[in-house]
Motif scaffolding. Structure first.
Motif, mmCIF file in Angstrom:
data_model
loop_
_atom_site.group_PDB
_atom_site.id
_atom_site.type_symbol
_atom_site.label_atom_id
_atom_site.label_comp_id
_atom_site.label_asym_id
_atom_site.label_seq_id
_atom_site.Cartn_x
_atom_site.Cartn_y
_atom_site.Cartn_z
ATOM 1 N N GLY A 1 0.673 -1.120 0.133
ATOM 2 C CA GLY A 1 0.067 0.168 -0.042
ATOM 3 C C GLY A 1 0.788 1.167 0.015
ATOM 4 N N LEU A 2 2.044 1.280 0.661
ATOM 5 C CA LEU A 2 2.891 2.275 0.724
ATOM 6 C C LEU A 2 3.348 2.462 -0.651
ATOM 7 N N ASP A 3 3.788 1.690 -1.272
ATOM 8 C CA ASP A 3 4.242 1.850 -2.696
ATOM 9 C C ASP A 3 3.153 2.206 -3.595
ATOM 10 N N SER A 4 1.828 1.752 -3.642
ATOM 11 C CA SER A 4 0.893 2.115 -4.630
ATOM 12 C C SER A 4 0.567 3.633 -4.224
ATOM 13 N N ASP A 5 0.485 3.956 -3.110
ATOM 14 C CA ASP A 5 -0.060 5.278 -2.914
ATOM 15 C C ASP A 5 1.300 6.518 -3.285
ATOM 16 N N ALA A 6 2.326 6.006 -2.862
ATOM 17 C CA ALA A 6 3.417 7.016 -3.164
ATOM 18 C C ALA A 6 3.727 6.870 -4.639
ATOM 19 N N LEU A 7 3.766 5.737 -5.122
ATOM 20 C CA LEU A 7 3.915 5.816 -6.794
ATOM 21 C C LEU A 7 2.604 6.510 -7.662
ATOM 22 N N SER A 8 1.333 6.237 -7.076
ATOM 23 C CA SER A 8 0.428 7.026 -8.008
ATOM 24 C C SER A 8 0.526 8.575 -7.943
ATOM 25 N N THR A 9 0.960 9.233 -6.558
ATOM 26 C CA THR A 9 1.214 10.502 -6.640
ATOM 27 C C THR A 9 2.545 11.000 -7.414
ATOM 28 N N ALA A 10 3.657 9.980 -7.238
ATOM 29 C CA ALA A 10 4.508 10.264 -8.149
ATOM 30 C C ALA A 10 4.431 10.413 -9.520
ATOM 31 N N CYS A 11 3.762 9.353 -9.912
ATOM 32 C CA CYS A 11 3.384 9.070 -11.621
ATOM 33 C C CYS A 11 2.668 10.280 -11.980
ATOM 34 N N PHE A 12 1.654 10.820 -11.134
ATOM 35 C CA PHE A 12 0.978 11.924 -11.704
ATOM 36 C C PHE A 12 1.881 13.007 -11.830
ATOM 37 N N VAL A 13 2.842 13.260 -10.833
ATOM 38 C CA VAL A 13 3.457 14.506 -10.938
ATOM 39 C C VAL A 13 4.400 14.370 -12.472
ATOM 40 N N LEU A 14 4.941 13.060 -12.669
ATOM 41 C CA LEU A 14 6.011 12.571 -13.857
ATOM 42 C C LEU A 14 5.244 12.724 -15.062
ATOM 43 N N GLY A 15 3.661 12.343 -15.229
ATOM 44 C CA GLY A 15 3.372 11.953 -16.428
ATOM 45 C C GLY A 15 3.542 10.517 -16.982
ATOM 46 N N ALA A 16 2.763 10.251 -18.015
ATOM 47 C CA ALA A 16 2.542 8.718 -18.158
ATOM 48 C C ALA A 16 4.160 8.147 -18.969
ATOM 49 N N LYS A 17 4.933 8.894 -19.636
ATOM 50 C CA LYS A 17 6.103 8.128 -20.101
ATOM 51 C C LYS A 17 7.066 7.817 -18.838
ATOM 52 N N LYS A 18 7.548 8.807 -18.034
ATOM 53 C CA LYS A 18 8.335 8.550 -16.978
ATOM 54 C C LYS A 18 7.769 7.814 -16.031
ATOM 55 N N GLY A 19 6.430 7.961 -15.699
ATOM 56 C CA GLY A 19 5.636 7.342 -14.820
ATOM 57 C C GLY A 19 5.533 5.842 -14.829
ATOM 58 N N MET A 20 5.379 5.646 -16.220
ATOM 59 C CA MET A 20 5.863 4.136 -16.476
ATOM 60 C C MET A 20 6.878 3.367 -16.263
ATOM 61 N N GLU A 21 7.898 4.185 -16.349
ATOM 62 C CA GLU A 21 9.248 3.669 -16.203
ATOM 63 C C GLU A 21 9.422 3.654 -14.433
ATOM 64 N N LEU A 22 8.872 4.516 -13.814
ATOM 65 C CA LEU A 22 8.837 4.364 -12.305
ATOM 66 C C LEU A 22 8.119 3.259 -11.779
ATOM 67 N N ALA A 23 6.914 3.012 -12.311
ATOM 68 C CA ALA A 23 6.197 1.960 -11.796
ATOM 69 C C ALA A 23 6.629 0.356 -12.043
ATOM 70 N N LYS A 24 7.484 0.515 -13.308
ATOM 71 C CA LYS A 24 8.392 -0.745 -13.679
ATOM 72 C C LYS A 24 9.314 -0.989 -12.901
#
Ligand code: AMP
Ligand code: MG
Length: 357
Positions: free
Chosen positions: A302-325
Protein backbone atom coordinates in the motif's frame (compact mmCIF):
# COMPACT_ATOMS: atom_id res chain seq x y z
CA UNK A 1 -38.98 -16.63 -13.97
CA UNK A 2 -39.53 -16.89 -17.68
CA UNK A 3 -36.11 -15.45 -18.27
CA UNK A 4 -34.56 -17.91 -15.86
CA UNK A 5 -36.18 -20.89 -17.62
CA UNK A 6 -35.00 -19.67 -20.98
CA UNK A 7 -31.47 -19.23 -19.68
CA UNK A 8 -31.43 -22.73 -18.20
CA UNK A 9 -32.81 -24.12 -21.37
CA UNK A 10 -29.94 -22.75 -23.42
CA UNK A 11 -27.24 -23.88 -21.02
CA UNK A 12 -24.91 -26.43 -22.56
CA UNK A 13 -24.29 -29.71 -20.74
CA UNK A 14 -20.75 -28.56 -20.03
CA UNK A 15 -22.00 -25.34 -18.44
CA UNK A 16 -24.42 -27.26 -16.32
CA UNK A 17 -21.57 -29.46 -15.12
CA UNK A 18 -19.46 -26.42 -14.19
CA UNK A 19 -22.45 -24.85 -12.46
CA UNK A 20 -22.96 -27.99 -10.40
CA UNK A 21 -19.26 -28.18 -9.45
CA UNK A 22 -19.19 -24.47 -8.58
CA UNK A 23 -22.30 -24.73 -6.46
CA UNK A 24 -20.67 -27.63 -4.62
CA UNK A 25 -17.54 -25.59 -3.96
CA UNK A 26 -19.64 -22.63 -2.78
CA UNK A 27 -21.61 -24.85 -0.43
CA UNK A 28 -18.36 -26.20 0.99
CA UNK A 29 -17.02 -22.68 1.41
CA UNK A 30 -20.20 -21.50 3.02
CA UNK A 31 -20.01 -24.25 5.60
CA UNK A 32 -16.25 -24.06 6.18
CA UNK A 33 -15.50 -24.64 9.86
CA UNK A 34 -19.16 -25.52 10.30
CA UNK A 35 -20.09 -21.85 10.05
CA UNK A 36 -21.72 -19.93 7.25
CA UNK A 37 -19.60 -17.20 5.68
CA UNK A 38 -21.27 -13.92 6.55
CA UNK A 39 -20.87 -10.68 4.65
CA UNK A 40 -20.33 -7.59 6.76
CA UNK A 41 -20.46 -4.16 5.15
CA UNK A 42 -19.58 -0.89 6.80
CA UNK A 43 -19.04 2.71 5.73
CA UNK A 44 -17.33 5.23 7.97
CA UNK A 45 -14.96 8.18 7.88
CA UNK A 46 -11.35 8.08 9.02
CA UNK A 47 -8.18 9.93 7.98
CA UNK A 48 -10.41 12.67 6.60
CA UNK A 49 -11.89 10.36 3.99
CA UNK A 50 -14.57 7.73 3.44
CA UNK A 51 -13.72 4.19 4.43
CA UNK A 52 -15.86 1.36 3.07
CA UNK A 53 -15.45 -2.25 4.06
CA UNK A 54 -16.82 -5.56 2.87
CA UNK A 55 -15.64 -8.41 5.06
CA UNK A 56 -16.33 -12.12 4.59
CA UNK A 57 -16.23 -13.83 7.98
CA UNK A 58 -16.80 -17.37 9.20
CA UNK A 59 -18.34 -16.04 12.36
CA UNK A 60 -21.41 -14.21 13.63
CA UNK A 61 -22.19 -10.86 12.05
CA UNK A 62 -21.46 -9.28 15.46
CA UNK A 63 -17.92 -10.60 15.39
CA UNK A 64 -17.49 -9.43 11.81
CA UNK A 65 -18.65 -5.96 12.79
CA UNK A 66 -16.19 -5.95 15.66
CA UNK A 67 -13.38 -6.60 13.15
CA UNK A 68 -14.66 -3.75 10.95
CA UNK A 69 -14.56 -1.46 13.98
CA UNK A 70 -11.00 -2.60 14.72
CA UNK A 71 -10.06 -1.61 11.17
CA UNK A 72 -11.40 1.91 11.76
CA UNK A 73 -9.62 2.10 15.12
CA UNK A 74 -6.39 1.03 13.39
CA UNK A 75 -6.69 3.88 10.83
CA UNK A 76 -7.54 6.40 13.57
CA UNK A 77 -4.54 5.27 15.62
CA UNK A 78 -2.24 5.66 12.64
CA UNK A 79 -3.42 9.20 12.09
CA UNK A 80 -3.46 10.23 15.75
CA UNK A 81 -0.22 8.59 16.87
CA UNK A 82 2.00 8.81 13.84
CA UNK A 83 1.00 10.46 10.61
CA UNK A 84 -0.98 13.68 10.93
CA UNK A 85 1.04 16.90 10.78
CA UNK A 86 -2.03 18.81 11.93
CA UNK A 87 -2.80 16.95 15.16
CA UNK A 88 -0.73 17.72 18.22
CA UNK A 89 1.13 14.80 19.75
CA UNK A 90 1.72 12.76 16.60
CA UNK A 91 5.20 11.56 15.79
CA UNK A 92 5.23 13.62 12.57
CA UNK A 93 4.11 16.79 14.39
CA UNK A 94 6.93 16.22 16.90
CA UNK A 95 9.50 15.89 14.11
CA UNK A 96 8.19 19.00 12.33
CA UNK A 97 8.36 21.00 15.58
CA UNK A 98 12.08 20.17 15.84
CA UNK A 99 12.96 21.26 12.29
CA UNK A 100 16.11 23.33 12.40
CA UNK A 101 16.90 22.51 16.04
CA UNK A 102 19.79 20.32 14.94
CA UNK A 103 18.59 17.59 17.29
CA UNK A 104 18.09 14.12 15.81
CA UNK A 105 14.69 12.68 16.76
CA UNK A 106 14.53 8.99 17.59
CA UNK A 107 11.86 7.33 15.45
CA UNK A 108 9.55 4.46 16.27
CA UNK A 109 10.41 1.36 14.23
CA UNK A 110 7.20 1.73 12.25
CA UNK A 111 7.74 5.34 11.24
CA UNK A 112 11.41 4.66 10.46
CA UNK A 113 10.26 1.92 8.10
CA UNK A 114 7.64 4.08 6.39
CA UNK A 115 9.99 7.02 5.98
CA UNK A 116 12.59 4.76 4.43
CA UNK A 117 9.95 3.54 1.97
CA UNK A 118 9.04 7.15 1.14
CA UNK A 119 12.68 8.09 0.58
CA UNK A 120 13.09 5.19 -1.87
CA UNK A 121 10.22 6.56 -3.97
CA UNK A 122 11.60 10.09 -3.60
CA UNK A 123 14.97 9.00 -5.01
CA UNK A 124 13.55 6.80 -7.77
CA UNK A 125 11.09 9.48 -8.88
CA UNK A 126 13.77 12.18 -9.06
CA UNK A 127 11.91 14.12 -6.35
CA UNK A 128 8.43 14.01 -7.94
CA UNK A 129 7.18 12.38 -4.75
CA UNK A 130 8.53 14.35 -1.82
CA UNK A 131 7.21 14.17 1.75
CA UNK A 132 9.05 17.40 2.56
CA UNK A 133 6.46 19.30 0.46
CA UNK A 134 4.70 20.39 3.70
CA UNK A 135 5.57 24.09 3.66
CA UNK A 136 4.15 24.44 0.14
CA UNK A 137 1.11 22.23 0.81
CA UNK A 138 0.23 24.44 3.78
CA UNK A 139 0.20 27.54 1.61
CA UNK A 140 -2.36 25.83 -0.59
CA UNK A 141 -4.33 24.86 2.53
CA UNK A 142 -5.56 21.72 0.75
CA UNK A 143 -7.45 20.14 3.62
CA UNK A 144 -9.66 23.22 3.97
CA UNK A 145 -10.85 23.19 0.35
CA UNK A 146 -13.77 20.86 0.92
CA UNK A 147 -15.03 22.64 4.03
CA UNK A 148 -14.36 26.29 3.18
CA UNK A 149 -13.96 26.60 -0.61
CA UNK A 150 -14.94 30.28 -0.54
CA UNK A 151 -12.03 31.14 1.72
CA UNK A 152 -9.43 29.86 -0.74
CA UNK A 153 -6.74 32.37 -1.60
CA UNK A 154 -4.27 31.63 -4.36
CA UNK A 155 -0.76 31.64 -2.81
CA UNK A 156 1.40 34.44 -4.17
CA UNK A 157 4.44 33.59 -6.26
CA UNK A 158 6.68 35.16 -3.61
CA UNK A 159 5.18 33.02 -0.84
CA UNK A 160 5.55 29.89 -2.96
CA UNK A 161 9.16 30.73 -3.83
CA UNK A 162 9.95 31.17 -0.15
CA UNK A 163 8.20 27.95 0.88
CA UNK A 164 9.99 26.01 -1.88
CA UNK A 165 13.32 26.78 -0.16
CA UNK A 166 12.27 24.42 2.61
CA UNK A 167 11.35 21.54 0.29
CA UNK A 168 13.85 18.86 -0.69
CA UNK A 169 13.79 15.24 0.40
CA UNK A 170 17.57 15.02 -0.06
CA UNK A 171 17.98 17.35 2.93
CA UNK A 172 16.17 14.96 5.28
CA UNK A 173 18.80 13.26 7.45
CA UNK A 174 17.55 9.74 8.14
CA UNK A 175 20.04 7.45 9.85
CA UNK A 176 20.05 4.79 12.57
CA UNK A 177 16.35 5.31 13.28
CA UNK A 178 16.81 9.04 13.86
CA UNK A 179 15.69 11.93 11.72
CA UNK A 180 16.91 15.51 11.49
CA UNK A 181 15.11 18.16 9.45
CA UNK A 182 16.65 21.41 8.29
CA UNK A 183 15.11 24.70 9.32
CA UNK A 184 11.45 25.22 8.43
CA UNK A 185 11.14 21.92 6.58
CA UNK A 186 7.74 20.35 7.20
CA UNK A 187 6.85 16.73 6.49
CA UNK A 188 3.46 15.92 5.00
CA UNK A 189 2.59 12.23 4.62
CA UNK A 190 -0.77 12.96 2.98
CA UNK A 191 0.30 11.24 -0.23
CA UNK A 192 1.11 7.97 1.47
CA UNK A 193 -0.97 7.74 4.67
CA UNK A 194 -3.85 5.81 3.15
CA UNK A 195 -1.48 3.32 1.56
CA UNK A 196 0.34 2.84 4.87
CA UNK A 197 -3.09 2.21 6.41
CA UNK A 198 -3.76 -0.57 3.87
CA UNK A 199 -0.56 -2.38 4.88
CA UNK A 200 -1.46 -2.12 8.57
CA UNK A 201 -5.04 -3.27 7.94
CA UNK A 202 -3.78 -6.31 6.04
CA UNK A 203 -1.61 -7.26 9.05
CA UNK A 204 -4.65 -6.88 11.30
CA UNK A 205 -6.79 -9.10 9.05
CA UNK A 206 -4.08 -11.76 8.91
CA UNK A 207 -4.49 -12.13 12.67
CA UNK A 208 -8.26 -12.52 12.40
CA UNK A 209 -8.64 -16.14 11.35
CA UNK A 210 -12.37 -15.82 10.85
CA UNK A 211 -11.85 -13.29 8.03
CA UNK A 212 -11.48 -15.19 4.76
CA UNK A 213 -11.74 -12.21 2.45
CA UNK A 214 -12.13 -8.44 2.42
CA UNK A 215 -12.15 -5.43 0.21
CA UNK A 216 -11.48 -2.18 2.02
CA UNK A 217 -11.32 1.25 0.50
CA UNK A 218 -9.62 4.15 2.29
CA UNK A 219 -10.20 7.16 0.05
CA UNK A 220 -8.35 6.58 -3.19
CA UNK A 221 -6.59 3.44 -1.94
CA UNK A 222 -8.14 -0.01 -1.95
CA UNK A 223 -7.04 -3.27 -0.35
CA UNK A 224 -8.20 -6.65 -1.56
CA UNK A 225 -7.54 -9.50 0.84
CA UNK A 226 -8.04 -13.26 0.69
CA UNK A 227 -10.90 -14.57 -1.39
CA UNK A 228 -14.60 -14.25 -1.97
CA UNK A 229 -16.81 -17.09 -0.69
CA UNK A 230 -17.93 -17.84 -4.25
CA UNK A 231 -14.34 -17.97 -5.49
CA UNK A 232 -14.96 -15.00 -7.80
CA UNK A 233 -12.51 -12.18 -8.44
CA UNK A 234 -12.43 -8.83 -6.72
CA UNK A 235 -13.75 -6.05 -8.93
CA UNK A 236 -12.05 -2.72 -8.31
CA UNK A 237 -13.48 0.19 -10.28
CA UNK A 238 -11.25 2.79 -11.93
CA UNK A 239 -13.10 6.11 -11.76
CA UNK A 240 -13.75 8.06 -14.93
CA UNK A 241 -12.18 11.49 -14.24
CA UNK A 242 -14.67 13.11 -16.64
CA UNK A 243 -17.72 11.70 -14.85
CA UNK A 244 -16.71 10.52 -11.39
CA UNK A 245 -20.04 8.76 -10.85
CA UNK A 246 -18.90 6.22 -13.43
CA UNK A 247 -15.99 3.86 -13.92
CA UNK A 248 -13.89 3.82 -17.07
CA UNK A 249 -13.24 0.19 -16.30
CA UNK A 250 -12.53 -2.34 -13.59
CA UNK A 251 -9.55 -4.29 -12.35
CA UNK A 252 -10.32 -7.96 -11.78
CA UNK A 253 -8.05 -9.27 -9.06
CA UNK A 254 -7.48 -12.45 -7.08
CA UNK A 255 -5.97 -12.43 -3.61
CA UNK A 256 -4.07 -9.65 -1.84
CA UNK A 257 -3.48 -6.38 -3.69
CA UNK A 258 -3.30 -2.65 -3.13
CA UNK A 259 -4.72 -0.25 -5.69
CA UNK A 260 -4.19 3.51 -5.36
CA UNK A 261 -5.43 6.26 -7.61
CA UNK A 262 -4.26 9.87 -7.70
CA UNK A 263 -6.50 12.12 -9.75
CA UNK A 264 -7.06 15.82 -10.31
CA UNK A 265 -10.79 15.30 -9.61
CA UNK A 266 -10.26 14.02 -6.06
CA UNK A 267 -9.63 17.35 -4.38
CA UNK A 268 -9.70 20.69 -6.09
CA UNK A 269 -10.69 24.29 -5.65
CA UNK A 270 -11.56 27.10 -8.05
CA UNK A 271 -10.30 30.68 -8.12
CA UNK A 272 -10.76 33.30 -10.85
CA UNK A 273 -12.31 30.69 -13.11
CA UNK A 274 -9.29 28.39 -12.82
CA UNK A 275 -9.23 24.98 -11.21
CA UNK A 276 -6.42 23.91 -8.88
CA UNK A 277 -5.93 20.33 -7.70
CA UNK A 278 -4.02 18.85 -4.77
CA UNK A 279 -1.07 17.02 -6.34
CA UNK A 280 1.83 19.42 -6.32
CA UNK A 281 4.93 19.57 -8.42
CA UNK A 282 7.69 19.97 -5.79
CA UNK A 283 9.79 21.92 -8.30
CA UNK A 284 7.26 24.64 -9.15
CA UNK A 285 5.05 24.54 -6.04
CA UNK A 286 1.97 24.54 -8.31
CA UNK A 287 -0.43 21.68 -9.05
CA UNK A 288 1.31 19.21 -11.36
CA UNK A 289 0.45 19.54 -15.01
CA UNK A 290 1.89 16.57 -16.84
CA UNK A 291 -0.97 15.84 -19.20
CA UNK A 292 -2.77 13.42 -16.87
CA UNK A 293 -6.15 13.30 -15.20
CA UNK A 294 -5.43 10.23 -13.09
CA UNK A 295 -3.00 7.43 -12.37
CA UNK A 296 -3.91 4.07 -10.89
CA UNK A 297 -1.19 1.85 -9.44
CA UNK A 298 -1.55 -1.84 -8.66
CA UNK A 299 0.99 -3.52 -6.41
CA UNK A 300 1.29 -5.60 -3.25
CA UNK A 301 2.40 -2.80 -0.92
CA UNK A 302 0.00 0.00 0.00
CA UNK A 303 2.85 2.39 0.76
CA UNK A 304 4.26 1.82 -2.72
CA UNK A 305 0.90 2.05 -4.50
CA UNK A 306 0.01 5.33 -2.79
CA UNK A 307 3.44 6.96 -3.11
CA UNK A 308 3.81 5.81 -6.72
CA UNK A 309 0.38 7.07 -7.77
CA UNK A 310 1.31 10.55 -6.57
CA UNK A 311 4.80 10.37 -8.10
CA UNK A 312 3.49 9.11 -11.45
CA UNK A 313 0.87 11.85 -11.57
CA UNK A 314 3.64 14.44 -11.25
CA UNK A 315 5.92 12.69 -13.76
CA UNK A 316 3.38 12.01 -16.52
CA UNK A 317 2.69 8.82 -18.42
CA UNK A 318 6.07 8.16 -20.05
CA UNK A 319 8.33 8.63 -17.02
CA UNK A 320 5.61 7.28 -14.70
CA UNK A 321 5.54 4.04 -16.65
CA UNK A 322 9.31 3.60 -16.08
CA UNK A 323 8.98 4.40 -12.38
CA UNK A 324 6.16 1.87 -11.91
CA UNK A 325 8.23 -0.80 -13.66
CA UNK A 326 11.19 -0.11 -11.35
CA UNK A 327 8.92 -1.02 -8.42
CA UNK A 328 7.39 -4.00 -10.22
CA UNK A 329 4.06 -2.21 -10.05
CA UNK A 330 1.40 -1.98 -12.74
CA UNK A 331 0.13 1.45 -13.77
CA UNK A 332 -2.80 2.86 -15.70
CA UNK A 333 -2.86 6.47 -16.87
CA UNK A 334 -5.88 8.48 -17.97
CA UNK A 335 -4.61 11.33 -20.11
CA UNK A 336 -6.26 14.72 -20.46
CA UNK A 337 -7.04 13.71 -24.06
CA UNK A 338 -9.14 10.81 -22.70
CA UNK A 339 -6.60 8.27 -23.95
CA UNK A 340 -5.78 5.40 -21.60
CA UNK A 341 -2.23 4.09 -21.35
CA UNK A 342 -1.06 1.20 -19.20
CA UNK A 343 1.85 -1.08 -18.45
CA UNK A 344 1.86 -4.38 -20.32
CA UNK A 345 1.16 -6.28 -17.09
CA UNK A 346 -1.90 -4.15 -16.27
CA UNK A 347 -3.64 -5.41 -19.40
CA UNK A 348 -4.37 -8.79 -17.82
CA UNK A 349 -6.33 -7.13 -14.98
CA UNK A 350 -8.07 -4.17 -16.63
CA UNK A 351 -11.43 -4.42 -18.38
CA UNK A 352 -12.74 -1.32 -20.12
CA UNK A 353 -16.36 -0.41 -19.41
CA UNK A 354 -18.65 -1.55 -22.23
CA UNK A 355 -19.65 1.96 -23.22
CA UNK A 356 -15.97 2.90 -23.80
CA UNK A 357 -15.27 0.06 -26.22
P1 AMP B 1 -2.47 11.68 -3.27
O1 AMP B 1 -3.91 12.02 -3.29
O2 AMP B 1 -2.15 10.34 -2.67
O3 AMP B 1 -1.81 11.81 -4.62
O4 AMP B 1 -1.74 12.69 -2.28
C1 AMP B 1 -1.89 14.06 -2.37
C2 AMP B 1 -1.55 14.70 -1.05
O5 AMP B 1 -0.17 14.52 -0.74
C3 AMP B 1 -1.78 16.20 -1.04
O6 AMP B 1 -3.00 16.52 -0.42
C4 AMP B 1 -0.59 16.77 -0.27
O7 AMP B 1 -0.85 16.76 1.13
C5 AMP B 1 0.50 15.75 -0.53
N1 AMP B 1 1.28 16.01 -1.76
C6 AMP B 1 0.93 16.78 -2.83
N2 AMP B 1 1.87 16.71 -3.78
C7 AMP B 1 2.83 15.87 -3.32
C8 AMP B 1 4.06 15.38 -3.85
N3 AMP B 1 4.47 15.74 -5.06
N4 AMP B 1 4.79 14.52 -3.10
C9 AMP B 1 4.38 14.17 -1.88
N5 AMP B 1 3.23 14.59 -1.32
C10 AMP B 1 2.46 15.42 -2.03
MG1 MG C 1 -0.71 8.89 -3.14
Amino acid sequence: MKQFCEKTHFMSKRNLYFTAVLSGICALLLTACGQRVQTVQMADTAMGTIVTQTLYVSADVDEGEAVAREVIACIDALEQNYLSWRLEGTEIAGINAEAGSGRGILLSDKLADWLEGCQKVYAASGGAFDISVGSVARLWNIDKWAVEPDKFKLPTEEALAEALQYVGGDKILLKDNTITLPEKMQLDLGAVGKGIALNEIRKLLQEEEQVSGAVISVGGSILTYGSKPDGGKWNVGVVDPVDTARNIGILQLSGDWCVSTSGDYERYVEADGKRYHHILNPVTGYPADSGLRSVTILTRSGLDSDALSTACFVLGAKKGMELAKAFEAEALFVLKSGEIMMTEGMKQYFYLSNDRN
